[in-house]
Design a protein around this motif. Structure first.
Motif, PDB file in Angstrom:
ATOM      1  N   HIS A   1      15.883   2.930  -3.249  1.00  0.00           N
ATOM      2  CA  HIS A   1      16.081   1.533  -3.647  1.00  0.00           C
ATOM      3  C   HIS A   1      15.715   0.611  -2.487  1.00  0.00           C
ATOM      4  N   PRO A   2      15.405  -0.679  -2.775  1.00  0.00           N
ATOM      5  CA  PRO A   2      15.121  -1.641  -1.708  1.00  0.00           C
ATOM      6  C   PRO A   2      16.330  -1.830  -0.797  1.00  0.00           C
ATOM      7  N   ARG A   3      16.088  -2.425   0.381  1.00  0.00           N
ATOM      8  CA  ARG A   3      17.116  -2.531   1.418  1.00  0.00           C
ATOM      9  C   ARG A   3      18.320  -3.347   0.966  1.00  0.00           C
ATOM     10  N   TRP A   4      18.117  -4.540   0.373  1.00  0.00           N
ATOM     11  CA  TRP A   4      19.244  -5.399   0.030  1.00  0.00           C
ATOM     12  C   TRP A   4      20.153  -4.771  -1.024  1.00  0.00           C
ATOM     13  N   PRO A   5      19.605  -4.261  -2.169  1.00  0.00           N
ATOM     14  CA  PRO A   5      20.495  -3.579  -3.118  1.00  0.00           C
ATOM     15  C   PRO A   5      21.170  -2.362  -2.507  1.00  0.00           C
ATOM     16  N   ALA A   6      20.440  -1.643  -1.649  1.00  0.00           N
ATOM     17  CA  ALA A   6      21.016  -0.462  -1.007  1.00  0.00           C
ATOM     18  C   ALA A   6      22.209  -0.841  -0.142  1.00  0.00           C
ATOM     19  N   ALA A   7      22.100  -1.950   0.586  1.00  0.00           N
ATOM     20  CA  ALA A   7      23.209  -2.395   1.434  1.00  0.00           C
ATOM     21  C   ALA A   7      24.422  -2.788   0.591  1.00  0.00           C
ATOM     22  N   ALA A   8      24.190  -3.473  -0.537  1.00  0.00           N
ATOM     23  CA  ALA A   8      25.305  -3.880  -1.399  1.00  0.00           C
ATOM     24  C   ALA A   8      26.008  -2.671  -2.002  1.00  0.00           C
ATOM     25  N   ILE A   9      25.220  -1.700  -2.486  1.00  0.00           N
ATOM     26  CA  ILE A   9      25.804  -0.486  -3.072  1.00  0.00           C
ATOM     27  C   ILE A   9      26.603   0.276  -2.027  1.00  0.00           C
ATOM     28  N   ALA A  10      26.048   0.385  -0.821  1.00  0.00           N
ATOM     29  CA  ALA A  10      26.730   1.117   0.243  1.00  0.00           C
ATOM     30  C   ALA A  10      28.043   0.453   0.621  1.00  0.00           C
ATOM     31  N   MET A  11      28.079  -0.869   0.669  1.00  0.00           N
ATOM     32  CA  MET A  11      29.307  -1.583   1.028  1.00  0.00           C
ATOM     33  C   MET A  11      30.402  -1.355  -0.002  1.00  0.00           C
ATOM     34  N   VAL A  12      30.032  -1.454  -1.297  1.00  0.00           N
ATOM     35  CA  VAL A  12      31.029  -1.267  -2.350  1.00  0.00           C
ATOM     36  C   VAL A  12      31.606   0.142  -2.297  1.00  0.00           C
ATOM     37  N   ARG A  13      30.745   1.136  -2.176  1.00  0.00           N
ATOM     38  CA  ARG A  13      31.212   2.523  -2.151  1.00  0.00           C
ATOM     39  C   ARG A  13      32.072   2.806  -0.933  1.00  0.00           C
ATOM     40  N   THR A  14      31.680   2.251   0.214  1.00  0.00           N
ATOM     41  CA  THR A  14      32.423   2.503   1.445  1.00  0.00           C
ATOM     42  C   THR A  14      33.820   1.902   1.387  1.00  0.00           C
ATOM     43  N   LEU A  15      33.923   0.657   0.933  1.00  0.00           N
ATOM     44  CA  LEU A  15      35.233   0.004   0.855  1.00  0.00           C
ATOM     45  C   LEU A  15      36.155   0.709  -0.132  1.00  0.00           C
ATOM     46  N   ARG A  16      35.575   1.228  -1.194  1.00  0.00           N
ATOM     47  CA  ARG A  16      36.398   1.869  -2.220  1.00  0.00           C
ATOM     48  C   ARG A  16      37.041   3.154  -1.711  1.00  0.00           C
ATOM     49  N   ARG A  17      36.329   3.901  -0.874  1.00  0.00           N
ATOM     50  CA  ARG A  17      36.862   5.182  -0.424  1.00  0.00           C
ATOM     51  C   ARG A  17      37.257   5.182   1.058  1.00  0.00           C
ATOM     52  N   ALA A  18      37.398   3.996   1.642  1.00  0.00           N
ATOM     53  CA  ALA A  18      37.769   3.917   3.061  1.00  0.00           C
ATOM     54  C   ALA A  18      39.137   4.545   3.305  1.00  0.00           C
ATOM     55  N   GLN A  19      39.278   5.186   4.447  1.00  0.00           N
ATOM     56  CA  GLN A  19      40.537   5.811   4.843  1.00  0.00           C
ATOM     57  C   GLN A  19      40.965   5.250   6.197  1.00  0.00           C
ATOM     58  N   PRO A  20      42.245   4.933   6.354  1.00  0.00           N
ATOM     59  CA  PRO A  20      42.708   4.434   7.660  1.00  0.00           C
ATOM     60  C   PRO A  20      42.708   5.545   8.704  1.00  0.00           C
TER      61      PRO A  20
END
Length: 493
Positions: free
Chosen positions: A357-376
């Protein structure tokens, strides 16, 4: 009070009726079809998303204007459609008020007051103008045509359009509350530095990374124009750029300066070598964001060329991090930021998604996935135990102090900007989002910000990767951050 306000706004005055009648009396022209197509294209903000996508292909203020414009459209649309229309309902003009050839096939059924189309159009153009006045002026006729098209097609009263325009302008101006405008002057540095005059780039090694930024733009020609006598070095994908450049310095009999044309990751690698060898650095911004070049005040190749021709340079601070882990100890310099937590994982995920995928959509998808499964993760910060979601360390003191650090007023503070998000309080992520939206992070218990000359971070669990200047670095358990005052000499007028 609200009841007294709603009554006059729900009524349609004689002036509105006269203006609609005058518009309806205009003779047929080819513009009728154009205005109908334009008003349909602006449904749900689709027109402004398309314009923003085009503007985002440009660097600098135009791209920032596109991003600010989308944020303003979202705020204006929510204000007009979710607040204004339910609170202040008003009948739309009757269909037979305008000629049949102007009537929309699907007439909207929501409240006429205020106009969401006018709000979005005004919000987008106002926001773009705040970043790039020339681009905003070019888009102004388009926004005006969208706003008028709502009266021309008979679906809004003129006062609806006027109210929508006020909402749009206010929404665009309100973005400065969370996203301050970047000041025009470059960041300050009181430390003038000695640097040789580099006419035509003689005795200079210039690193050129064609893979930075726009894939269709190769900065080699700009480097050859500015410094025709320089030796050009291209990054070897199989070798660490720092090691490759250090070997080139050893191989050449005389090197008086380094130059780099690339993004922040490439700039950081070359800057670290320049600092290690005591060499001045010339910079041509050629990446996607070019944060460091922007703060330095080098906007383009002519800026860098003029500074090297004049031998004008300043000393700027660098951030240093020593990473200790199972595989030993590694030292890294960083020109912008370093971080632990979700960001390194987001960068790695983005790089994988970018293959498809292009860079901008890839960055948005990565941010959403990362925040959803983030662990302290548990850490010791200068000896104090804490549970955190992420840690941010900036080279220099960034502004604003709330969410979204954007620029540095000065490059020679001798301090690091340390921010972290606590995870030991209930609903800490939700509280962080709420504080960020309301711009009250300075009073939030889950967010911490300090300006420090150094910071020691010890992980109490598994090793983690650090990200420096957007590049994922090695695994480590102990991270020692230091500000190194005036560690880098960089050419700048």
């Amino acid at each position: 009070m609200i009841r007294h306000l709603k009554a006059p706004l729900r009524q349609v005055g004689a002036r509105d009726r006269r203006l609609v009648a005058r518009s309806a009396a205009l003779p047929w022209t080819p513009a009728d079809g154009l205005l109908m197509a334009l008003t349909r294209s602006a449904n749900k903000g689709r027109l402004w998303w398309a314009v923003a996508a085009v503007l985002a292909t440009r660097k600098g203020p135009v791209r920032r204007g596109a991003l600010r414009g989308i944020a303003a459209v979202a705020a204006a649309s929510a204000s007009a459609n979710l607040l204004g229309k339910p609170l202040l309902p008003r009948r739309r003009p009757a269909a037979d008020w305008v000629p049949e050839h102007r009537r929309l096939v699907r007439r909207p059924t929501s409240s006429s007051f205020p106009s969401g189309h006018a709000a979005s159009a005004t919000a987008f153009v106002t926001a773009v103008t705040m970043e790039s006045p020339r681009t905003g002026a070019a888009l102004l006729p388009l926004a005006a045509a969208v706003a008028y098209s709502r009266v021309h097609t008979g679906v809004h009263w003129p006062s609806d359009v006027g109210a929508g325009m006020l909402i749009g302008a206010a929404s665009a101006l309100a973005t400065r509350h969370w996203w301050p405008l970047h000041p025009a002057p470059p960041s300050r540095s009181a430390h003038r530095a000695e640097a040789p005059t580099m006419r035509d780039g003689e005795d200079m090694l210039a690193v050129v990374n064609p893979g930075s930024g726009d894939a269709d733009f190769d900065p080699t020609d700009e480097v050859r124009f500015a410094w025709p006598k320089a030796t050009i070095v291209y990054p070897d994908p199989g070798t660490d750029l720092r090691d490759q450049l250090a070997a080139e310095i050893r191989r050449h009999e005389r090197v008086r300066a380094l130059a780099v044309a690339g993004g922040d990751g490439t700039v950081a690698a070359v800057a670290s070598v320049a600092a290690d060898h005591g060499l001045p650095l010339a910079l041509i911004p050629a990446g996607t964001f070019n944060h460091f070049a922007r703060d330095i005040g080098v906007r383009s190749m002519p800026d860098a060329d003029a500074a090297t021709e004049a031998g004008a340079a300043v000393g700027v601070d660098l951030g240093e991090v020593t990473i200790s882990g199972k595989d030993g100890t590694v030292r890294r310099w960083f020109v912008n930021t370093a971080s632990l937590g979700g960001y390194p994982e987001m960068v790695r995920l983005r790089e994988r998604i970018e293959r498809r995928h292009p860079r901008w959509p890839a960055a948005a998808i990565a941010m959403v996935r990362t925040l959803r499964r983030a662990q302290p993760f548990a850490v010791r910060l200068d000896g104090r135990t804490a549970l955190v979601w992420m840690i941010f360390v900036g080279n220099g003191t960034y502004a604003p102090k709330g969410f979204g650090p954007y620029y540095r007023p000065a490059l020679d503070t001798g301090l690091l900007d340390v921010r972290y998000l606590r995870a030991d309080l209930p609903y800490s992520r939700a509280r962080f989002v709420l504080a960020a939206v309301t711009n009250t992070l300075s009073a939030s218990h889950v967010y911490r910000q300090y300006d420090l000359p150094s910071l020691d971070v010890e992980l109490l669990g598994a090793q983690r990767r650090i990200a420096t200047d957007g590049e994922v670095g090695p695994l480590g358990r102990v991270f020692r951050f230091r500000s190194r005052p005036s560690a880098l000499t960089i050419y700048r007028l």
